[in-house]
Write an enzyme that holds these catalytic residues in place. Structure first.
Site, PDB file in Angstrom:
ATOM      1  N   ARG A 232       1.001  -1.407   0.046  1.00 48.02           N
ATOM      2  CA  ARG A 232      -0.190   0.133  -0.127  1.00 48.02           C
ATOM      3  C   ARG A 232       0.948   1.288  -0.243  1.00 48.02           C
ATOM      4  NH1 ARG A 232      -3.414  -2.832  -1.667  1.00 48.02           N
ATOM      5  NH2 ARG A 232      -5.451  -3.334  -0.976  1.00 48.02           N
ATOM      6  N   HIS A 280      -0.826   0.260  -9.751  1.00 45.60           N
ATOM      7  CA  HIS A 280      -1.574  -0.859  -8.679  1.00 45.60           C
ATOM      8  C   HIS A 280      -1.944  -2.121  -9.635  1.00 45.60           C
ATOM      9  CE1 HIS A 280      -3.782  -1.126  -4.905  1.00 45.60           C
ATOM     10  NE2 HIS A 280      -3.588  -2.253  -5.306  1.00 45.60           N
TER      11      HIS A 280
HETATM   12  P1  NDP Z   1      -1.627 -11.605   5.344  1.00 47.55           P
HETATM   13  O1  NDP Z   1      -2.552 -11.006   6.159  1.00 47.55           O
HETATM   14  O2  NDP Z   1      -1.491 -13.044   4.758  1.00 47.55           O
HETATM   15  O3  NDP Z   1      -0.133 -11.546   5.700  1.00 47.55           O
HETATM   16  C1  NDP Z   1       0.463 -10.137   6.308  1.00 47.55           C
HETATM   17  C2  NDP Z   1       1.744 -10.341   6.938  1.00 47.55           C
HETATM   18  O4  NDP Z   1       2.253  -8.977   7.327  1.00 47.55           O
HETATM   19  C3  NDP Z   1       1.848 -11.639   7.860  1.00 47.55           C
HETATM   20  O5  NDP Z   1       3.269 -12.250   7.689  1.00 47.55           O
HETATM   21  C4  NDP Z   1       2.128 -10.584   9.078  1.00 47.55           C
HETATM   22  O6  NDP Z   1       2.837 -11.232  10.275  1.00 47.55           O
HETATM   23  C5  NDP Z   1       2.768  -9.513   8.726  1.00 47.55           C
HETATM   24  N1  NDP Z   1       2.429  -8.374   9.490  1.00 47.55           N
HETATM   25  C6  NDP Z   1       1.398  -7.454   9.809  1.00 47.55           C
HETATM   26  N2  NDP Z   1       1.626  -6.564  10.371  1.00 47.55           N
HETATM   27  C7  NDP Z   1       3.130  -6.471  10.898  1.00 47.55           C
HETATM   28  C8  NDP Z   1       3.881  -5.881  11.918  1.00 47.55           C
HETATM   29  N3  NDP Z   1       3.463  -4.679  12.424  1.00 47.55           N
HETATM   30  N4  NDP Z   1       5.293  -6.153  11.691  1.00 47.55           N
HETATM   31  C9  NDP Z   1       5.770  -7.235  11.217  1.00 47.55           C
HETATM   32  N5  NDP Z   1       4.948  -8.092  10.263  1.00 47.55           N
HETATM   33  C10 NDP Z   1       3.573  -7.509  10.150  1.00 47.55           C
HETATM   34  O7  NDP Z   1      -1.870 -10.765   3.919  1.00 47.55           O
HETATM   35  P2  NDP Z   1      -1.611 -10.754   2.485  1.00 47.55           P
HETATM   36  O8  NDP Z   1      -0.084 -11.668   2.095  1.00 47.55           O
HETATM   37  O9  NDP Z   1      -2.854 -11.597   1.997  1.00 47.55           O
HETATM   38  O10 NDP Z   1      -1.434  -9.482   1.721  1.00 47.55           O
HETATM   39  C11 NDP Z   1      -0.532  -8.531   2.298  1.00 47.55           C
HETATM   40  C12 NDP Z   1      -0.888  -7.172   1.385  1.00 47.55           C
HETATM   41  O11 NDP Z   1      -0.608  -7.009   0.077  1.00 47.55           O
HETATM   42  C13 NDP Z   1      -2.259  -6.817   1.529  1.00 47.55           C
HETATM   43  O12 NDP Z   1      -2.725  -6.219   2.682  1.00 47.55           O
HETATM   44  C14 NDP Z   1      -2.516  -5.446   0.411  1.00 47.55           C
HETATM   45  O13 NDP Z   1      -2.431  -4.427   0.890  1.00 47.55           O
HETATM   46  C15 NDP Z   1      -1.230  -6.088  -0.512  1.00 47.55           C
HETATM   47  N6  NDP Z   1      -1.801  -6.414  -2.071  1.00 47.55           N
HETATM   48  C16 NDP Z   1      -1.375  -5.602  -2.641  1.00 47.55           C
HETATM   49  C17 NDP Z   1      -1.667  -5.933  -4.255  1.00 47.55           C
HETATM   50  C18 NDP Z   1      -1.276  -5.150  -5.536  1.00 47.55           C
HETATM   51  O14 NDP Z   1      -1.839  -5.256  -6.468  1.00 47.55           O
HETATM   52  N7  NDP Z   1      -0.549  -4.202  -5.211  1.00 47.55           N
HETATM   53  C19 NDP Z   1      -2.496  -7.009  -4.433  1.00 47.55           C
HETATM   54  C20 NDP Z   1      -2.851  -7.889  -3.337  1.00 47.55           C
HETATM   55  C21 NDP Z   1      -2.526  -7.503  -2.139  1.00 47.55           C
HETATM   56  P3  NDP Z   1       2.449 -12.657  11.011  1.00 47.55           P
HETATM   57  O15 NDP Z   1       2.729 -13.713   9.909  1.00 47.55           O
HETATM   58  O16 NDP Z   1       3.010 -12.714  12.129  1.00 47.55           O
HETATM   59  O17 NDP Z   1       0.815 -12.315  11.288  1.00 47.55           O
HETATM   60  C1  OXD Z   2      -5.722  -6.217  -2.999  1.00 51.24           C
HETATM   61  C2  OXD Z   2      -5.185  -5.080  -4.082  1.00 51.24           C
HETATM   62  O1  OXD Z   2      -5.402  -5.873  -1.848  1.00 51.24           O
HETATM   63  O2  OXD Z   2      -5.400  -5.667  -5.519  1.00 51.24           O
HETATM   64  O3  OXD Z   2      -6.138  -7.103  -3.346  1.00 51.24           O
HETATM   65  O4  OXD Z   2      -4.665  -4.177  -3.773  1.00 51.24           O
END
Ligand code: NDP
Ligand code: OXD
Length: 317
Positions: A232, A280
């Site tokens: 993001r 994006h």
């Molecule tokens: P998940 O919820 O599966 O994973 C989140 C990860 O971030 C986990 O490993 C979590 O730790 C870690 N995390 C969260 N908070 C912290 C913190 N404070 N410190 C350290 N680690 C932290 O999310 P996804 O993998 O499904 O998606 C990640 C992001 O990707 C989405 O939220 C979205 O914003 C972005 N995205 C962007 C897209 C694009 O087209 N650009 C498309 C899809 C997604 P833990 O394992 O310990 O819980």
């Molecule tokens: C998502 C994205 O969060 O597309 O899936 O950004």
């Protein structure tokens, strides 16, 4: 004569998606995946009839649905839903879609290889018609770090490791995967950054992770490191990034997400020679498999079971 019992009302799911052409594109796959529910665009439904919503971009319109039981996000990020305080009481499920994961892994590999193979520098040489071979190490000599080892980060990490990169992940809790280094929590962030030459952000946007990529973090990366933000725009302090690029401390950046989207034509990042901008598009939820995920989540919620991807509001993701 026994009183006639009133027929049981079918549950209703609203598709709350913007723009409208996207909403229409989701309607058919969700209807096919959930034939037992009434599924329609939110504007075609009386607010009081809406039990569930499949949402992306159209969240504001859910405020007026008094009996909303849950929202399934059509994207993995749910910051757009949690930002709406009117919906505080409503459970949220984030998208987990194999197509979305695969797409993100493809895009992560593309961007990591782009920086690993020094493509920004070769592009600058091409601009000057300059023939100047430069040393490019093998992947086995390159250290990649992924912030966020969730569904997306873990898959990308595994594929990068298969290519031979030295990969480590950083997460809230330790995430141990064969052949991949694990760092967790603020206490280990410094060590994670110090060993990372190409940094990929795949974190969710929460109060804890907002502006995590700032001047302090960049200073803890080794000289010449590259930064890739696929999560993001709110994770990055854009002016700090430009300062670190202009000073030569960072070698380049790939940015798919921005504080302001669409990125305005006058924005300084468009023209920065060390920045690759994409609008994006790192990955998209695939509609057929995404609709099946929505259907599974809704059926679990109706049956009183916890769906996969249920967001922990306390943690913020
Ligand atoms: P998940 O919820 O599966 O994973 C989140 C990860 O971030 C986990 O490993 C979590 O730790 C870690 N995390 C969260 N908070 C912290 C913190 N404070 N410190 C350290 N680690 C932290 O999310 P996804 O993998 O499904 O998606 C990640 C992001 O990707 C989405 O939220 C979205 O914003 C972005 N995205 C962007 C897209 C694009 O087209 N650009 C498309 C899809 C997604 P833990 O394992 O310990 O819980
Ligand atoms: C998502 C994205 O969060 O597309 O899936 O950004």
């Amino acid at each position: 004569m026994p009183a006639k019992s009133s027929p049981k009302r079918a549950f209703t799911l609203a598709v709350a998606v913007k723009p409208r052409r996207e909403a229409l594109a989701w309607l058919t796959p969700i209807r096919s995946a959930l034939p037992e529910l009434r599924v329609d665009l939110i504007e075609n439904l009386p607010p009081s009839a809406v039990d569930f919503a499949a949402a992306w971009g159209g969240v504001r319109e859910l405020d007026r649905c008094p009996d909303l039981r849950a929202i399934v996000s059509l994207g993995a990020g749910i910051d757009h839903i949690l930002a709406n305080s009117m919906l505080d009481r409503v459970p949220v499920v984030r998208m987990i879609d194999p197509g979305l994961t695969r797409g993100m892994t493809e895009f992560t590999l593309l961007q990591v290889l782009h920086h690993h193979r020094r493509m920004p520098e070769f592009a600058a040489l091409q601009q000057n018609r300059e023939w100047k071979p430069m040393y490019v190490p093998l992947a086995t000599e390159r250290r990649v770090g992924i912030m966020g080892m969730g569904v997306l980060g873990r898959d990308a990490a595994k594929r990068l490791a298969q290519l031979g990169f030295k990969v480590a992940g950083w997460s809230r809790r330790p995430r141990r995967l064969p052949g991949i280094g694990s760092f967790s929590g603020t206490a280990q962030l410094g060590r994670f950054l110090a060993r990372t030459e190409i940094l990929v952000c795949l974190l969710p946007l929460t109060p804890e992770t907002r502006h995590i990529m700032n001047a302090d973090l960049f200073a803890r990366l080794p000289e010449g490191a590259a930064v890739i933000n696929l999560a993001r725009g709110g994770h990055l302090v854009e002016s700090d990034l430009v300062a670190a690029l202009d000073s030569g401390h960072l070698s380049g950046a790939s940015l798919d997400v921005f504080e302001q989207e669409p990125l305005p034509p006058s924005h300084f990042l468009w023209a920065h020679p060390k920045v690759t901008v994409t609008p994006h598009v790192a990955s998209l939820t695939q509609r057929t498999s995404g609709a099946l995920f929505v259907a599974r989540a809704v059926r679990n919620l109706i049956a009183g079971r916890k769906p996969r991807g249920l967001v922990d509001r306390e943690r913020g993701y």
